[in-house]
Write a protein that holds these residues in place. Sequence first.
Motif, PDB file in Angstrom:
ATOM      1  N   ARG A   1     -10.032  12.897   1.944  1.00 28.16           N
ATOM      2  CA  ARG A   1      -9.948  11.953   2.942  1.00 28.16           C
ATOM      3  C   ARG A   1      -8.857  10.971   2.997  1.00 28.16           C
ATOM      4  O   ARG A   1      -8.588  10.554   1.854  1.00 28.16           O
ATOM      5  CB  ARG A   1     -11.220  11.158   3.442  1.00 28.16           C
TER       6      ARG A   1
ATOM      7  N   SER B   1       2.560   1.603  -3.409  1.00 21.94           N
ATOM      8  CA  SER B   1       1.596   2.063  -4.442  1.00 21.94           C
ATOM      9  C   SER B   1       1.040   3.622  -4.189  1.00 21.94           C
ATOM     10  O   SER B   1       0.683   4.324  -5.073  1.00 21.94           O
ATOM     11  CB  SER B   1       0.368   1.169  -4.481  1.00 21.94           C
TER      12      SER B   1
ATOM     13  N   SER C   1     -10.141   6.127  -3.153  1.00 21.59           N
ATOM     14  CA  SER C   1     -10.297   4.597  -2.877  1.00 21.59           C
ATOM     15  C   SER C   1     -11.079   3.940  -3.888  1.00 21.59           C
ATOM     16  O   SER C   1     -12.338   4.305  -4.304  1.00 21.59           O
ATOM     17  CB  SER C   1     -11.083   4.498  -1.653  1.00 21.59           C
ATOM     18  N   PRO C   2     -10.564   2.953  -4.643  1.00 21.33           N
ATOM     19  CA  PRO C   2     -11.274   2.326  -5.692  1.00 21.33           C
ATOM     20  C   PRO C   2     -12.266   1.186  -5.316  1.00 21.33           C
ATOM     21  O   PRO C   2     -11.963   0.162  -5.381  1.00 21.33           O
ATOM     22  CB  PRO C   2     -10.176   1.675  -6.231  1.00 21.33           C
ATOM     23  N   TYR C   3     -13.494   1.533  -4.935  1.00 24.86           N
ATOM     24  CA  TYR C   3     -14.640   0.746  -4.558  1.00 24.86           C
ATOM     25  C   TYR C   3     -15.272   0.310  -5.257  1.00 24.86           C
ATOM     26  O   TYR C   3     -16.227  -0.719  -5.176  1.00 24.86           O
ATOM     27  CB  TYR C   3     -15.324   1.442  -3.400  1.00 24.86           C
ATOM     28  N   ALA C   4     -15.281   0.671  -6.823  1.00 19.07           N
ATOM     29  CA  ALA C   4     -16.227   0.229  -7.747  1.00 19.07           C
ATOM     30  C   ALA C   4     -15.231   0.201  -9.071  1.00 19.07           C
ATOM     31  O   ALA C   4     -14.306   0.980  -9.129  1.00 19.07           O
ATOM     32  CB  ALA C   4     -17.323   1.150  -7.946  1.00 19.07           C
ATOM     33  N   PRO C   5     -15.852  -0.664 -10.078  1.00 16.15           N
ATOM     34  CA  PRO C   5     -15.091  -0.468 -11.243  1.00 16.15           C
ATOM     35  C   PRO C   5     -14.748   1.050 -11.659  1.00 16.15           C
ATOM     36  O   PRO C   5     -13.769   1.279 -12.286  1.00 16.15           O
ATOM     37  CB  PRO C   5     -16.140  -1.148 -12.355  1.00 16.15           C
ATOM     38  N   GLU C   6     -15.614   1.738 -11.595  1.00 19.95           N
ATOM     39  CA  GLU C   6     -15.319   3.297 -11.866  1.00 19.95           C
ATOM     40  C   GLU C   6     -15.777   3.850 -10.633  1.00 19.95           C
ATOM     41  O   GLU C   6     -16.800   3.650 -10.037  1.00 19.95           O
ATOM     42  CB  GLU C   6     -16.191   3.944 -12.971  1.00 19.95           C
TER      43      GLU C   6
ATOM     44  N   VAL D   1     -17.104   6.015  -7.820  1.00 19.48           N
ATOM     45  CA  VAL D   1     -18.340   6.902  -7.887  1.00 19.48           C
ATOM     46  C   VAL D   1     -18.242   8.292  -8.068  1.00 19.48           C
ATOM     47  O   VAL D   1     -17.190   9.025  -7.303  1.00 19.48           O
ATOM     48  CB  VAL D   1     -18.958   6.585  -6.501  1.00 19.48           C
TER      49      VAL D   1
ATOM     50  N   ASP E   1     -12.127  14.380  -2.965  1.00 23.73           N
ATOM     51  CA  ASP E   1     -12.145  14.153  -1.277  1.00 23.73           C
ATOM     52  C   ASP E   1     -10.642  14.080  -0.921  1.00 23.73           C
ATOM     53  O   ASP E   1     -10.025  13.371  -1.154  1.00 23.73           O
ATOM     54  CB  ASP E   1     -12.882  13.033  -1.141  1.00 23.73           C
TER      55      ASP E   1
ATOM     56  N   GLY F   1     -17.945  12.291  -7.706  1.00 26.17           N
ATOM     57  CA  GLY F   1     -17.975  13.061  -6.470  1.00 26.17           C
ATOM     58  C   GLY F   1     -17.207  12.621  -5.427  1.00 26.17           C
ATOM     59  O   GLY F   1     -16.931  13.324  -4.340  1.00 26.17           O
ATOM     60  N   THR F   2     -16.703  11.565  -5.287  1.00 26.88           N
ATOM     61  CA  THR F   2     -15.822  10.942  -4.276  1.00 26.88           C
ATOM     62  C   THR F   2     -14.533  11.147  -4.396  1.00 26.88           C
ATOM     63  O   THR F   2     -13.599  11.160  -3.483  1.00 26.88           O
ATOM     64  CB  THR F   2     -16.138   9.457  -3.891  1.00 26.88           C
TER      65      THR F   2
ATOM     66  N   ARG G   1       1.731   6.365  -7.113  1.00 23.99           N
ATOM     67  CA  ARG G   1       0.636   7.399  -7.577  1.00 23.99           C
ATOM     68  C   ARG G   1       0.981   8.876  -7.407  1.00 23.99           C
ATOM     69  O   ARG G   1       0.437   9.548  -8.252  1.00 23.99           O
ATOM     70  CB  ARG G   1      -0.741   7.102  -6.929  1.00 23.99           C
TER      71      ARG G   1
ATOM     72  N   VAL H   1       0.847  -1.143  -0.005  1.00 18.87           N
ATOM     73  CA  VAL H   1      -0.036  -0.144  -0.019  1.00 18.87           C
ATOM     74  C   VAL H   1       0.926   1.338   0.002  1.00 18.87           C
ATOM     75  O   VAL H   1       0.593   2.256  -0.809  1.00 18.87           O
ATOM     76  CB  VAL H   1      -0.946  -0.011   1.133  1.00 18.87           C
TER      77      VAL H   1
END
Lengths: 469, 333
Positions: free
Chosen positions: A469, A440, A454-459, A461, A467, A463-464, A444, A437
Amino acid sequence: MTPDVVADVLAQLAASTEPEGLMPARQQMALSLGWHIVIACFGVAFPAMIFVMHLRGIRRDDPVALGLAQRWAKASAVLFAIGAVSGTVLSFEMGVLWPGLMGKYGDVLGLPFAFEGLAFFLEAIFLGIYLYGWGRMPPKRHVLMVLPMAAMGIFGAYCVLAVNAWMNVPTGFRLVDGEVTDVQPWQVLFNQHALLQFAHMWLAAYMVTGFAVAGVYAVGMLRGRRDEHHRIGFLVPFVFASVAAVCQPFMGHVLGLGLDERQPSKLAAFELALEEESPAPLRLGGVLVDGEVRGAIDIPAIGSLIAMNSFDDPVPGLDAIPEEDRPPVNIAHWAFQTMVGIGTLLMVAVLWFWYQRRRGRDLLEKRWFLRGAAVAGPLAAVAMEAGWIATEVGRQPWIVYGVMRTEDAAGSYSGLWWLLGATVVVYTAMTWGAVVVLRSMARRWRAGAVDLPSPYAPEVVAGTSGDER
Amino acid sequence: MSLEVAVAAALFVGVIAYAVLGGADFGSGFFDLTAGSSRRGAELRTLVDHSIGPVWEANHVWLIYVLVIWWTAFPESFAAAMTTLVLPLLLALLGIVLRGASFAFRKFSETLEQARLFGVVFAASSIITPFFFGTIAGAIASGRVPLDGSGDRWSSWLNPTSLFGGVIAVGTCAFLAGTFLVADARRGGHDRLAEELRTRALVVGAVTGAVVFAALWPIHEDASTLSDGLAGRAAPLVVASALAGAATLGLLWTRRYDVARLTAVAAVAAVVSGWGVGQYPWLLVDEVTIHDAAGATATLQGLLVAVGLAAVVVVPPLVYLLRLTQSEEWSRH
């Protein structure tokens, strides 16, 4: 080995009076504590470096310094998280591995831990505020949120060291017919040895963290990245590490004074002194085999100077210590010498760097220096680990010096070897995760990413990603 | 109140705080785990990350607080519990380590694969940890931890009271997290997600409430001292918990999420307090009382000084942090 010998050794092991839990408990403690203290160094020393960098960014309106402070804050989020959990492991292990110690002396040694808990509380709270406060708080208030973290990291370290100092020089209670009585917990928190042990460890934390962080930018410079970002990214932590590296040998010397009276067996093991000598030589290297020192280089009289602050005071020898009270001599000796050797090397190296800089020569232009700077962090960590091994192994066979033997503190579990195996797996995985981590993140950042969504989805979301954070 | 009881009360405040604050963090892992595929669950996982990210480390310290006060104030009983309950303790510890580390790793993952791996570890360990802590509470409350530490390593925590304790712990954590996440989702403007979470929080709350009251029967059979306490001294707390739980469901139903957070906290705090009051004056039920388990008086006094200091220096910044995270400003995505 012939089968006879094997059978003999096995029979000896089986007949030994050591509780089943002793050996695996020792290894378990060594692994988890040895792992934790490296991370803990960052908890103690990193906030101060972040504070200086962040303050510089605000005062001089310097975006490079602000960017560095923000990156360091994010890296410290990862390190603090694994530090928090590996520290929790230790508080469980106090009970699981050493029920004999905690059952009998829990109320003697506990108070410093209570204050350490308090310190950790504040550190965790302000870490949360600081990390998530980027872009959400007025900058001047925001930067101040690092200060309680820095202060509490230091205070917490003091508290832990107070307990360790108590194990080395027990105080604050009396033993009457084997019963602990007259407990004075404040005496443990403020025991006279704690401040010295703490100061030694505190400097070590600045060395480990300072050299490690500076080393990251030294590697960057070796790869040709020579911008302001790398220059101050190197220099700020390197200044911290330099001050600590120069003070450390003196601190260690002061800490060692009086060891001949406090723990003569530890001193004799450090010095590989079989018998009392006056003046004692400084014994470099060497191993103890069958009661004889082999392969050591003796430098006359320097042993007395280092250990006793005198040219002719005798250094006590192992012969004065009953055999069953002697620590594992070779481990303690080598660990001690490793620590001193690396510490001296690092002190000389930073003095050379600043001396050359005063004369107008910048060693950051020299590849050999950058290579050295890159390995200084790991070296400092090795020196710190060696120092811990020296002080902990040197105290054996006592867990509380002169009062409780380690074997009496251990539990009589079977199955602790399995626990050790599981711990090795978990800590290996945790180390791997942290390295993956952190690397990486660095990659980046180099590629120009700022916020690391944070890559929580294929693209991600929408607006996040903007951030902080 | 005697010195010993004062320290035990301070310790138990830590247990309640950990159950409520740490519990809400653990429960978020339950929702994270059940959020569905990475595409479907992304919004919820981002919300979880946002909601517990700033606070989980501070909330975690309550556990350290409890352990430290326990071993300092009641050392022998601590060693005994650690010896008898070594297995569930280590399993809970494993969960704590994996959860904390993987939560931090997930936040800074580079790829979806990494985030998925760390996310599964985080979410799964968020469930096992409260479960094992629940079994530990059940073991102590049912009188299975003798003071000499010689309790059975397996049956001490694999028994009806312990297993119900584990399930209740997981359920209350999820219930708390549900109400907090619903409120967070709405404040952050995720209305569709808030609706989804509302339904799930209602289900979790109803099931957990049912389990808590169903557990009274096995506890009656298996742990008579606790059961007597629950029916006697702790009865008002049991009733209060039931009322607060029911009120929370009603408030969730009518979408008054801000108030629902308060009643949910009250319900869980009452359940946990019910356990503590129910087993009073025992520290280890049927084995040793708070009074007899206590260590040196000077140490207990020192601890109260530490606790008093904590109240003065820790609580205000903690409240500040919690307020910040619950504020509009920090909720904006």
